[in-house]
Design a protein around this motif. Structure first.
Motif, PDB file in Angstrom:
ATOM      1  N   LEU A   1       0.720  -1.173   0.154  1.00  0.00           N
ATOM      2  CA  LEU A   1       0.074   0.029   0.029  1.00  0.00           C
ATOM      3  C   LEU A   1       0.833   1.287  -0.118  1.00  0.00           C
ATOM      4  N   THR A   2       1.964   1.286   0.658  1.00  0.00           N
ATOM      5  CA  THR A   2       2.996   2.415   0.663  1.00  0.00           C
ATOM      6  C   THR A   2       3.594   2.688  -0.577  1.00  0.00           C
ATOM      7  N   LEU A   3       3.931   1.529  -1.310  1.00  0.00           N
ATOM      8  CA  LEU A   3       4.561   1.696  -2.624  1.00  0.00           C
ATOM      9  C   LEU A   3       3.457   2.348  -3.511  1.00  0.00           C
ATOM     10  N   VAL A   4       2.268   1.569  -3.508  1.00  0.00           N
ATOM     11  CA  VAL A   4       0.999   2.151  -4.391  1.00  0.00           C
ATOM     12  C   VAL A   4       0.901   3.611  -4.154  1.00  0.00           C
ATOM     13  N   ALA A   5       0.715   4.011  -3.258  1.00  0.00           N
ATOM     14  CA  ALA A   5       0.498   5.318  -2.564  1.00  0.00           C
ATOM     15  C   ALA A   5       1.761   6.320  -2.960  1.00  0.00           C
ATOM     16  N   PHE A   6       2.942   5.849  -2.862  1.00  0.00           N
ATOM     17  CA  PHE A   6       3.962   6.550  -3.269  1.00  0.00           C
ATOM     18  C   PHE A   6       3.979   6.990  -5.099  1.00  0.00           C
ATOM     19  N   LEU A   7       3.781   5.522  -5.665  1.00  0.00           N
ATOM     20  CA  LEU A   7       3.690   5.694  -7.010  1.00  0.00           C
ATOM     21  C   LEU A   7       2.329   6.738  -7.661  1.00  0.00           C
ATOM     22  N   LEU A   8       1.219   6.913  -6.685  1.00  0.00           N
ATOM     23  CA  LEU A   8       0.260   7.522  -6.968  1.00  0.00           C
ATOM     24  C   LEU A   8       0.388   9.053  -6.754  1.00  0.00           C
ATOM     25  N   PHE A   9       0.964   9.456  -5.692  1.00  0.00           N
ATOM     26  CA  PHE A   9       1.044  10.588  -5.072  1.00  0.00           C
ATOM     27  C   PHE A   9       2.270  11.252  -5.226  1.00  0.00           C
ATOM     28  N   ALA A  10       3.463  10.589  -5.293  1.00  0.00           N
ATOM     29  CA  ALA A  10       4.719  11.150  -5.415  1.00  0.00           C
ATOM     30  C   ALA A  10       4.878  12.098  -6.823  1.00  0.00           C
ATOM     31  N   PRO A  11       4.290  11.580  -8.050  1.00  0.00           N
ATOM     32  CA  PRO A  11       4.346  12.301  -9.203  1.00  0.00           C
ATOM     33  C   PRO A  11       3.455  13.609  -9.110  1.00  0.00           C
ATOM     34  N   VAL A  12       2.253  13.446  -8.440  1.00  0.00           N
ATOM     35  CA  VAL A  12       1.352  14.745  -8.156  1.00  0.00           C
ATOM     36  C   VAL A  12       1.911  15.713  -7.387  1.00  0.00           C
ATOM     37  N   ILE A  13       2.931  15.163  -6.352  1.00  0.00           N
ATOM     38  CA  ILE A  13       3.713  16.285  -5.573  1.00  0.00           C
ATOM     39  C   ILE A  13       4.711  16.798  -6.255  1.00  0.00           C
ATOM     40  N   GLY A  14       5.404  15.937  -7.137  1.00  0.00           N
ATOM     41  CA  GLY A  14       6.489  16.416  -8.062  1.00  0.00           C
ATOM     42  C   GLY A  14       6.000  17.433  -9.009  1.00  0.00           C
ATOM     43  N   ARG A  15       4.842  17.160  -9.686  1.00  0.00           N
ATOM     44  CA  ARG A  15       4.181  18.185 -10.598  1.00  0.00           C
ATOM     45  C   ARG A  15       4.095  19.613  -9.963  1.00  0.00           C
TER      46      ARG A  15
END
Length: 402
Positions: free
Chosen positions: A187-201
């Motif tokens: 769940l942490t990895l999936v959340a990271f893949l979902l939210f990290a790009p959004v934060i990066g953007r």
């Protein structure tokens, strides 16, 4: 490693990897084959000029982080969504069959432990996006419907491969499998893949604003490399490989990035293009170091060249290819198109090599098994594009995957 030894090592690595990479491309082979070969030549297998070293290993890891960043910039979440079920079907079959085929042979015929055999099979589940895309571009097929399925399935394979690598990495460090911690990690990895790009953007919008006040040259390269390092550190802090952070930073730059607020903000593509182009020279310098280091880590003297081991190696190559070739068969299209999809999924490339290198560093597989695994990955990386190119150039009918 002393500073003079490091400088000479980098000189040899950069020079020979460029020469052999260019040579391979000229004869129609992937450049990664030449880069690994450069490591084999420089390493203990042949000349013995270079040996595995912690400093080189860290530089190589930076190279793979930048390479995964580059792959992330070419990944289209939108394309994945539109191709939908067919992509998931091809990706699922392309993960399960190679894992079962090669994992079982590794367990029963090679005598590996269950975990080592599982790791061996997982290393052969990924598909190289870069190599398949290169062949599609060379034959002007990148806009065909089958190409969309290939690209999407390769992306799913790589994401699944990174998640598998993270799970195996955690198990190797902690030594047990507990359902709740494993579920938490997934769940942490999936959340990271979902939210990290959004934060990066979001950070990219801020960086674009600040770029108007920057006076120094190289602003784009500095801020993007800083962002990649930050995300790689965060991924490692969460228990995942650092390369996942590089991939997420690349997703933030993706040309087809989709976000809920995108309609209200000015399109940042001109700035993201600047960031991507600024990072390209760094990626082209550091990424080959990883592949050369893989070659340096290979010691062919530890490979038993008797008839049984050579036969087993050939069987592993055939099974690794067959597992991917069968992935295209359930599609509703002409047989040639199904073979095209299957052949495009064959080359393992960079993610498979990352698996192998991690397995060696963590002691999951021995040096001899590592050498055999790298040879299997190299064989698929070489044979897959050759078969794909022949099929694409000989394609005469107009059937498309649907």
């Amino acid at each position: 490693m002393t500073i003079d030894a490091l400088l000479m090592a980098l000189f040899l690595i950069l020079l020979l990897s460029r020469l052999l990479g260019e040579l391979c491309q000229r004869i129609g082979w992937p450049a990664v084959v030449g880069e690994i070969s450069a490591g084999v030549i420089l390493g203990p297998s042949l000349l013995g000029l270079l040996q595995p070293d912690p400093i080189l290993a860290h530089i190589a890891e930076l190279g793979i982080i930048l390479l995964l960043f580059s792959i992330g910039t070419e990944t289209s979440i939108k394309r994945l969504y539109h191709a939908g079920g067919q992509i998931l079907l091809v990706a699922f079959i392309g993960i399960i069959l190679p894992l079962l085929f090669t994992g079982m042979v590794a367990f029963y015929a090679m005598g590996l432990s269950p975990f080592a055999a599982l790791f061996y099979g997982c290393a052969l589940t990924a598909t190289s996006i870069g190599i398949s895309v290169s062949v599609l571009k060379d034959t002007h097929q990148q806009q065909e419907s089958c190409s969309h399925i290939i690209l999407g399935a390769a992306v799913v394979d790589d994401i699944a491969g990174v998640i598998l690598l993270s799970l195996l990495f955690t198990f190797a460090n902690e030594g047990n499998i507990a359902a709740i911690p494993m579920l938490k990690l997934v769940l942490t990895l999936v959340a990271f893949l979902l939210f990290a790009p959004v934060i990066g953007r979001g950070l990219i919008y801020l960086l674009r604003f600040l770029s108007g006040h920057a006076q120094n040259l190289g602003y784009e390269a500095v801020v993007m490399l800083s962002l990649i390092c930050l995300f790689a550190w965060l991924a490692h802090h969460l228990g995942a490989p650092a390369l996942l952070g590089g991939f997420s930073a690349g997703l933030a730059l993706s040309r087809q990035f989709v976000s809920p607020w995108q309609r209200y903000l000015q399109n940042p593509f001109p700035f993201t293009n600047k960031l991507e182009h600024a990072m390209q020279p760094l990626t082209e310098v550091f990424a080959p170091i990883f592949f050369v280091y893989v070659g340096i880590s290979v010691d062919l003297s530890q490979l038993a060249l008797d008839q049984n081991n050579l036969l087993l190696l050939c069987v592993m190559v055939l099974l690794a290819m067959l597992g991917k070739l069968l992935a295209g068969f359930p599609l509703k299209c002409a047989w040639r198109d199904r073979l095209i999809v299957g052949c495009a999924m064959v080359p393992r490339g960079e993610v498979g090599l990352v698996f192998a290198q991690f397995g060696l560093q963590l002691g999951i597989i021995s040096a001899s098994v590592f050498t055999e695994l790298v040879l299997v990955i190299m064989a698929t990386t070489l044979l897959g594009p050759i078969l794909l190119k022949r099929l694409l150039l000989s394609q005469s009918d107009g059937h498309q995957c649907g």
